[in-house]
Design a protein around this motif. Structure first.
Motif, PDB file in Angstrom:
ATOM      1  N   GLY A  38       0.814  -1.203   0.000  1.00  0.00           N
ATOM      2  CA  GLY A  38       0.000   0.000   0.000  1.00  0.00           C
ATOM      3  C   GLY A  38       0.850   1.257   0.000  1.00  0.00           C
ATOM      4  O   GLY A  38       0.495   2.260  -0.624  1.00  0.00           O
ATOM      5  N   GLY A  39       1.993   1.202   0.703  1.00  0.00           N
ATOM      6  CA  GLY A  39       2.881   2.358   0.728  1.00  0.00           C
ATOM      7  C   GLY A  39       3.409   2.705  -0.646  1.00  0.00           C
ATOM      8  O   GLY A  39       3.540   3.886  -0.993  1.00  0.00           O
ATOM      9  N   GLU A  43       2.720   6.223  -2.669  1.00  0.00           N
ATOM     10  CA  GLU A  43       3.792   7.059  -3.212  1.00  0.00           C
ATOM     11  C   GLU A  43       3.593   7.325  -4.697  1.00  0.00           C
ATOM     12  O   GLU A  43       3.741   8.460  -5.169  1.00  0.00           O
ATOM     13  N   ILE A  44       3.247   6.289  -5.461  1.00  0.00           N
ATOM     14  CA  ILE A  44       3.032   6.460  -6.903  1.00  0.00           C
ATOM     15  C   ILE A  44       1.881   7.423  -7.170  1.00  0.00           C
ATOM     16  O   ILE A  44       1.960   8.275  -8.065  1.00  0.00           O
ATOM     17  N   GLN A  52      -2.502  11.204  -0.077  1.00  0.00           N
ATOM     18  CA  GLN A  52      -2.345   9.953   0.655  1.00  0.00           C
ATOM     19  C   GLN A  52      -3.669   9.434   1.211  1.00  0.00           C
ATOM     20  O   GLN A  52      -4.002   8.265   1.059  1.00  0.00           O
ATOM     21  N   SER A  53      -4.452  10.309   1.858  1.00  0.00           N
ATOM     22  CA  SER A  53      -5.713   9.863   2.456  1.00  0.00           C
ATOM     23  C   SER A  53      -6.700   9.421   1.380  1.00  0.00           C
ATOM     24  O   SER A  53      -7.429   8.430   1.552  1.00  0.00           O
ATOM     25  N   ALA A  54      -6.724  10.138   0.246  1.00  0.00           N
ATOM     26  CA  ALA A  54      -7.621   9.757  -0.845  1.00  0.00           C
ATOM     27  C   ALA A  54      -7.232   8.403  -1.423  1.00  0.00           C
ATOM     28  O   ALA A  54      -8.094   7.572  -1.735  1.00  0.00           O
ATOM     29  N   THR A  55      -5.941   8.149  -1.550  1.00  0.00           N
ATOM     30  CA  THR A  55      -5.481   6.870  -2.089  1.00  0.00           C
ATOM     31  C   THR A  55      -5.828   5.731  -1.137  1.00  0.00           C
ATOM     32  O   THR A  55      -6.314   4.674  -1.570  1.00  0.00           O
ATOM     33  N   ARG A  56      -5.591   5.929   0.153  1.00  0.00           N
ATOM     34  CA  ARG A  56      -5.893   4.860   1.117  1.00  0.00           C
ATOM     35  C   ARG A  56      -7.396   4.601   1.196  1.00  0.00           C
ATOM     36  O   ARG A  56      -7.828   3.453   1.326  1.00  0.00           O
ATOM     37  N   TYR A  79      -1.556  -5.451  -1.394  1.00  0.00           N
ATOM     38  CA  TYR A  79      -2.818  -5.585  -2.117  1.00  0.00           C
ATOM     39  C   TYR A  79      -2.600  -6.434  -3.363  1.00  0.00           C
ATOM     40  O   TYR A  79      -1.620  -6.266  -4.092  1.00  0.00           O
ATOM     41  N   ALA A  80      -3.562  -7.344  -3.596  1.00  0.00           N
ATOM     42  CA  ALA A  80      -3.542  -8.190  -4.791  1.00  0.00           C
ATOM     43  C   ALA A  80      -4.949  -8.231  -5.383  1.00  0.00           C
ATOM     44  O   ALA A  80      -5.936  -7.912  -4.709  1.00  0.00           O
TER      45      ALA A  80
END
Length: 277
Positions: A38-39, A43-44, A52-56, A79-80
């Motif tokens: 997830g990290g 970053e990407i 960051q919060s939107a991605t998580r 994640y898979a």
């Protein structure tokens, strides 16, 4: 990361965070038995101007919807793709690599009429979405039409088993013509404009990018191209205007995708953030 691309090219292409994530997953997880931290994804997506919060939050929603599965390895979350996620992205991949036109058409149309009960009105949106994704257009008489023969049962799915559906396959007959049916069911001018916009934006994109810029640009490129695939019914060549702009756009897409992939190949962040499943 250096933003090498000019403001009016790759950075001007706006896509939703979800469409960017689907493009990323299709590029790097589809048909590969791996999981990504997830990290790394956070970053990407920072390179893509997604916080960051939107991605998580997006990763959490995709997990809840059954597209992704989450696992812990030490202190890191990976994640898979789930089988359902793989099926969804495989369908999208066929749209991405669809080609610009198909000359093979025997002149037949599939026509669909369906009546959704009042207590199942939620199915109307799903029917529109699934039929539209499969290349059907809607005509004012209340029919969905698409060139070629289609398996409508498979397109709509089992939840439409109790819905009143009529499916017919045949040719147009006067006063209806193939041309008039296309003009009524599809907005080819709007689709053409979107292809020309794609070519205008990406045709001026520099390709001498560093690995991170190329990686991010490739995600944007595929997300933008897939958005065109959602709008384009992929009509047979015989039903399209001359000099259909999808051909030029398709050439630009394939050339840039190959160059971005080559420039970003072996990105260190991806190597150290991926595990086998």
């Amino acid at each position: 990361m250096q933003n090498s691309a000019p403001a009016d090219s790759t950075s001007a292409v706006t896509s939703t965070p979800q469409s960017l994530l689907l493009a990323f997953l299709g590029m790097h997880l589809l048909r590969r038995p791996i999981a990504i931290s997830g990290g790394c994804i956070v970053e990407i997506f920072g390179w893509l101007d997604v916080g960051q919060s939107a991605t998580r939050s997006l990763l959490a929603r995709m997990t809840e919807r059954g597209i992704l599965e989450r696992s812990k390895h030490g202190r890191n979350t990976f994640y898979a793709l789930t089988p359902r996620g793989s099926a969804v992205l495989d369908d999208g991949s066929r749209k991405v690599w669809r080609g610009a036109g198909d000359a093979d058409w025997d002149g037949t149309w599939t026509t669909v009429a369906l009546s959704v009960p009042e207590d199942s009105r939620h199915l109307r949106h799903r029917a529109r979405s699934r039929l539209g994704w499969s290349g059907f257009g809607y005509v004012p008489s209340g029919l969905w039409v698409a060139p070629r023969r289609h398996d409508v049962q498979s397109i709509l799915g089992a939840e439409f088993a109790d819905t009143d559906i009529t499916v017919m396959v045949g040719r147009t007959s006067p006063p209806t013509s193939d041309e008039s049916l296309v003009a009524t069911a599809y907005d080819l001018d709007a689709i053409s404009d979107r292809y020309m916009e794609f070519s205008d934006r990406w045709g001026r994109t520099p390709v001498d990018l560093n690995a991170e810029d190329a990686f991010a640009a490739r995600i944007r490129l595929q997300a933008h191209w897939l958005s065109l695939g959602r709008a384009d019914p992929l009509l047979p060549t015989a039903l399209l205007p001359e000099r259909w702009p999808a051909t030029t756009a398709d050439t630009i897409f394939r050339k840039l995708d190959s160059e971005f992939e080559r420039a970003s190949n072996g990105l260190e962040l991806m190597r150290r953030s991926t595990i086998s499943r």
